[in-house]
Design a protein around this motif. Structure first.
Motif: not given
Length: 71
Positions: A27, A53, A31-33, A35-36, A49-50
């Motif tokens: 990510f 991220a 994108q990571a933010h 997903v969180m 996935r989390k």
């Protein structure tokens, strides 16, 4: 067509087991933010996935993992 709300993505994230799989590509921090936010109800220890991220955000210096709490 209206933009889908974050609540809709959260519902999909909670219902679709495939949505918890690790990403194929790393990510970006943005994108990571996102997903969180979508996986807010997941535990990083159980949701790949989390966890991916969270790792991106840790490496970017945006968050620090808690040392005294379960993930």
């Amino acid at each position: 067509m209206p933009n889908p709300s974050l609540a809709m993505y959260k519902l999909i994230a909670l219902c679709d087991a495939g949505a918890h799989a690790a990403p194929m590509l790393p990510f970006t921090p943005a994108q990571a933010h996102e997903v969180m936010q979508i996986h807010v109800a997941c535990r990083a220890k159980e949701c790949q996935r989390k966890n991916a991220a969270m790792q991106v955000l840790v490496e970017a210096g945006r968050i620090v993992r808690a040392q005294n709490r379960p993930r």
